[in-house]
Design a protein around this motif. Sequence first.
Motif, PDB file in Angstrom:
ATOM      1  N   HIS B  14       0.852  -1.155  -0.090  1.00 25.65           N
ATOM      2  CA  HIS B  14      -0.008  -0.036  -0.132  1.00 25.65           C
ATOM      3  C   HIS B  14       0.965   1.139   0.061  1.00 25.65           C
ATOM      4  O   HIS B  14       1.748   1.342   0.818  1.00 25.65           O
ATOM      5  CB  HIS B  14      -0.743   0.017   1.370  1.00 25.65           C
ATOM      6  CG  HIS B  14      -2.014   0.916   1.107  1.00 25.65           C
ATOM      7  ND1 HIS B  14      -1.996   2.149   1.274  1.00 25.65           N
ATOM      8  CD2 HIS B  14      -3.503   0.559   0.982  1.00 25.65           C
ATOM      9  CE1 HIS B  14      -3.087   2.781   1.068  1.00 25.65           C
ATOM     10  NE2 HIS B  14      -3.986   1.947   0.815  1.00 25.65           N
ATOM     11  N   GLU B 146      -7.433  -0.451  -2.796  1.00 23.14           N
ATOM     12  CA  GLU B 146      -8.088   0.565  -1.916  1.00 23.14           C
ATOM     13  C   GLU B 146      -9.606   0.871  -2.265  1.00 23.14           C
ATOM     14  O   GLU B 146     -10.339   1.195  -1.397  1.00 23.14           O
ATOM     15  CB  GLU B 146      -6.996   1.566  -1.793  1.00 23.14           C
ATOM     16  CG  GLU B 146      -7.741   2.930  -1.579  1.00 23.14           C
ATOM     17  CD  GLU B 146      -7.563   3.314   0.185  1.00 23.14           C
ATOM     18  OE1 GLU B 146      -6.845   2.532   0.617  1.00 23.14           O
ATOM     19  OE2 GLU B 146      -8.014   4.440   0.435  1.00 23.14           O
ATOM     20  N   GLU B 150     -13.712  -5.112  -0.176  1.00 27.17           N
ATOM     21  CA  GLU B 150     -13.131  -6.278   0.230  1.00 27.17           C
ATOM     22  C   GLU B 150     -13.684  -7.603   0.150  1.00 27.17           C
ATOM     23  O   GLU B 150     -15.043  -7.415   0.356  1.00 27.17           O
ATOM     24  CB  GLU B 150     -12.676  -6.064   1.835  1.00 27.17           C
ATOM     25  CG  GLU B 150     -11.526  -5.033   2.134  1.00 27.17           C
ATOM     26  CD  GLU B 150     -10.192  -5.421   1.567  1.00 27.17           C
ATOM     27  OE1 GLU B 150      -9.889  -6.330   2.003  1.00 27.17           O
ATOM     28  OE2 GLU B 150      -9.747  -4.537   0.605  1.00 27.17           O
ATOM     29  N   GLU B 275       0.113  -6.920   2.319  1.00 24.37           N
ATOM     30  CA  GLU B 275      -1.043  -6.539   1.878  1.00 24.37           C
ATOM     31  C   GLU B 275      -1.555  -7.504   0.609  1.00 24.37           C
ATOM     32  O   GLU B 275      -2.675  -7.203   0.079  1.00 24.37           O
ATOM     33  CB  GLU B 275      -0.840  -5.314   0.919  1.00 24.37           C
ATOM     34  CG  GLU B 275      -1.283  -4.026   1.768  1.00 24.37           C
ATOM     35  CD  GLU B 275      -0.409  -3.479   2.876  1.00 24.37           C
ATOM     36  OE1 GLU B 275      -0.770  -3.786   3.995  1.00 24.37           O
ATOM     37  OE2 GLU B 275       0.624  -3.296   2.516  1.00 24.37           O
ATOM     38  N   PRO B 324      -2.059  -2.231  10.839  1.00 24.94           N
ATOM     39  CA  PRO B 324      -2.943  -2.436  10.064  1.00 24.94           C
ATOM     40  C   PRO B 324      -2.984  -1.148   8.864  1.00 24.94           C
ATOM     41  O   PRO B 324      -2.936   0.157   9.432  1.00 24.94           O
ATOM     42  CB  PRO B 324      -4.322  -2.298  10.449  1.00 24.94           C
ATOM     43  CG  PRO B 324      -4.167  -3.013  11.782  1.00 24.94           C
ATOM     44  CD  PRO B 324      -2.802  -2.392  11.965  1.00 24.94           C
ATOM     45  N   ALA B 326      -4.958   0.585   7.180  1.00 19.65           N
ATOM     46  CA  ALA B 326      -6.196   1.700   7.248  1.00 19.65           C
ATOM     47  C   ALA B 326      -5.841   2.857   8.079  1.00 19.65           C
ATOM     48  O   ALA B 326      -6.117   3.972   7.641  1.00 19.65           O
ATOM     49  CB  ALA B 326      -7.465   0.989   7.854  1.00 19.65           C
ATOM     50  N   ALA B 329      -3.319   4.574   5.837  1.00 26.00           N
ATOM     51  CA  ALA B 329      -3.718   5.437   4.815  1.00 26.00           C
ATOM     52  C   ALA B 329      -4.601   6.691   5.168  1.00 26.00           C
ATOM     53  O   ALA B 329      -4.597   7.676   4.426  1.00 26.00           O
ATOM     54  CB  ALA B 329      -4.972   4.391   4.115  1.00 26.00           C
ATOM     55  N   ARG B 330      -5.182   6.686   6.465  1.00 20.15           N
ATOM     56  CA  ARG B 330      -5.868   7.610   7.052  1.00 20.15           C
ATOM     57  C   ARG B 330      -4.815   8.867   7.093  1.00 20.15           C
ATOM     58  O   ARG B 330      -5.058  10.187   7.166  1.00 20.15           O
ATOM     59  CB  ARG B 330      -6.551   7.543   8.348  1.00 20.15           C
ATOM     60  CG  ARG B 330      -7.706   6.366   8.104  1.00 20.15           C
ATOM     61  CD  ARG B 330      -8.915   6.943   8.829  1.00 20.15           C
ATOM     62  NE  ARG B 330      -9.911   6.467   8.506  1.00 20.15           N
ATOM     63  CZ  ARG B 330     -11.305   6.905   8.756  1.00 20.15           C
ATOM     64  NH1 ARG B 330     -11.446   7.669   9.769  1.00 20.15           N
ATOM     65  NH2 ARG B 330     -12.236   6.362   8.259  1.00 20.15           N
ATOM     66  N   ARG B 347     -12.382  13.305   7.078  1.00 21.48           N
ATOM     67  CA  ARG B 347     -11.049  12.560   6.304  1.00 21.48           C
ATOM     68  C   ARG B 347      -9.726  13.428   6.842  1.00 21.48           C
ATOM     69  O   ARG B 347      -8.733  12.952   7.093  1.00 21.48           O
ATOM     70  CB  ARG B 347     -11.232  12.496   5.032  1.00 21.48           C
ATOM     71  CG  ARG B 347     -10.070  11.542   4.292  1.00 21.48           C
ATOM     72  CD  ARG B 347     -10.277  11.843   2.719  1.00 21.48           C
ATOM     73  NE  ARG B 347      -9.369  12.925   2.413  1.00 21.48           N
ATOM     74  CZ  ARG B 347      -9.058  13.186   1.415  1.00 21.48           C
ATOM     75  NH1 ARG B 347      -9.399  12.382   0.146  1.00 21.48           N
ATOM     76  NH2 ARG B 347      -8.237  14.283   0.984  1.00 21.48           N
TER      77      ARG B 347
END
Lengths: 203, 526
Positions: B14, B146, B150, B275, B324, B326, B329-330, B347
């Motif tokens: 990722h 992304e 999933e 990933e 993780p 996620a 990514a945030r 976000r």
Amino acid sequence: MFRTTTGKATLALFGVLCIALALVVHAALSGELRWSAWGLVAASIAGIVALQLYENLRRFAFEPPQRASEVWGYRALALFLVFQTLAPLHYYLGEHPWDERFAWRMYSAVRVARCQLQSFETYGGEREQTRISEHIHVAYASNIQRNRPRVAEAYLRWRCEQDDDLQQAEIYNTCIDASGELIEPRFERRIFCESAFIERSGP
Amino acid sequence: MNELLSRIFSAPVHPARVWMLERLLLLVLAVDIWTANLASAGRYDSGGFHVAHFPFLDALLPTPSIVLYVALHVAAGVLCIVALVQRTLPRLLLALIAVFYTWGWAMSVLDSYQHHYLMSLLLVTLAIAPRPAAAFLNERQPNDPERQTEGKNAEDEGTRKSAAPADARSRRDLVALGANPAYTALMWTIALVYLYTGIAKFEPAWLSGEALQRVLLLPPGGEPLPGGEDRAAFFRTLLTPLGLRGQQLWWTLGHGVVLTQWVIAAGYFLAPLREVRWARFGHFVYPLAMFSALLFHIGAEQMQLKIGWFSWYMIGAALVVFTPVAVLARLQRCAEPPLPGRLNAGRNVVPIVVLAAAAGLFYALKLDGFLWLSVAVLTLIVVVRFGELLRRLEERRPALRWLLVPAAAVVTLGGIAADIPGALFGVLCALLCAGAYLFRQKRERRSASFTQVAWGLLVAAALFSTALDALDVRWDFYRYYGGDLARRGELSEALEVYEQANRYAPEGDNRDDAIERVQRRLESGR
């Protein structure tokens, strides 16, 4: 995951790992070293990693690199990784047990040895004890205290260059290991300034 | 062979993970260089005696000196900051950082910290690795994981299935999905460190705990002297409730260290598969590797092993690699200014608020290391986001390029104000390198943002000044240098340097006693 051949092999190795760990733990609690169990631990971890890498890497969809620069980039990375894998072996296959640089030996049993450094200088036939840290940085003295021949000999040569009256300079380093045992042979270096000849004994 | 290499280095990772790892490494490295390395720069004036790490370097390189050492490290640090604010890490700057940093430690065995060697390996890897196309998540192709729902792919024994979504056949798509050759190489570099560190301790003295007792300055047997410090208190507290005391405790610790190293190594060797959907095995391995890494390095900090910032580099790496995706990514999305017309406060703002709250909590709990890591991530997000905003502004207003001039002036002033020999030289060198990078980009008609480089220089100047002041770098530099001069009998110089040290002495501390001793020696002629 365990339906595939590699999955089953991974599971089997995991079982071996568990048994080997149990043997290691049992030996440790009894104050014993069981090298065969450790060997099984190492081999099973390595086997699990290798199988997982093989199984997952072979599944990737990819296209071969389309530019020469990418090909060379991959080759450079691969060579670099091979270099990193082999470089630490210089310590294990070499003849300098005190030089642990580039071998990822941090706080090793060698490092925790306690050493006492002595140096002497002779002027006009008179021998007197000196302190290396009075001439060079104390960190260099620490290097010599770890039996680094290059640093010790460079220091002796430099002392002769610095002082024309200096006839002879000596370094002795006595070390004891983690269990308090004297480490033989002792590190000894002596330079005769007139001829620049260095007499060596020890590491 | 090309196919094998492509497979190895095409593991889909990722982008957020790579983004965070690379930029956090550069940010922490810059501050580490400016504090730990500069503080001990005084040792490079060793009366003309020097021994490089390799014999050929003694012949090849100029004689080490304080000015050279400081200049190399200041330049490397400034370029780290300039590089990390760019959209993609510039290969030229990475190569220069690697050269300057490596030269800095390789020129003398005075610097034998092995984690400096590790940093060089990581920098060289970043410099030589092929770069993927996509930098930010917003740029990624519509078919990346992304943006996909999933779901579980059916495993098909005996046939090859794509790890990428069904319609992503081209390599361009795979690159956009996150194949990053540098990441695999970085992971395996770190894995090799742990592997060999475990091997190094695979000997009776370590496995029995004797060596560890010596490391912790405990007497044989491992029990602290009455009234003495117990550096093993952390592990004693953890293991004594399990009934482990005396020899059993030390055997467990000694064995545990080796096993922990190998578990962490296994985690890093398998990290490129993090990933990959088939890596279900990772649901067990990655948390275990992260737990082991945190336990080991926090333990090392508790044991007060003097290894600089190494533990925190490794804690940061473990958090980025095994967390993780996620979460990462945030955080990375916070560093991207929102696309025009799309402002998502949830976000963009919430993760920053959460991170700031975490930093506050670490501050309250006096967990300094975690506090600094949180602050580093926050700083990274803010700095990169603002740099990206400036880049977009520059596209509309090219005149903003002239920001480079005042930015260069500010960072030059920072070099002067540092008041450490060689700092100005280092800053000027960094400016030259940044200029060379911009010139090369323009000549090869590649996009380069002058304002992003200017912003990087301004941030570097601010961080440099803050780091020097906050961590008393000048005080350390001058007092250590003065001490060395006094030991070597250079008393007049020592006096001068000690006076300088007193200018930067923290409250309640000074070098008056040392000055007095030197003055007495000068008067007595010794």
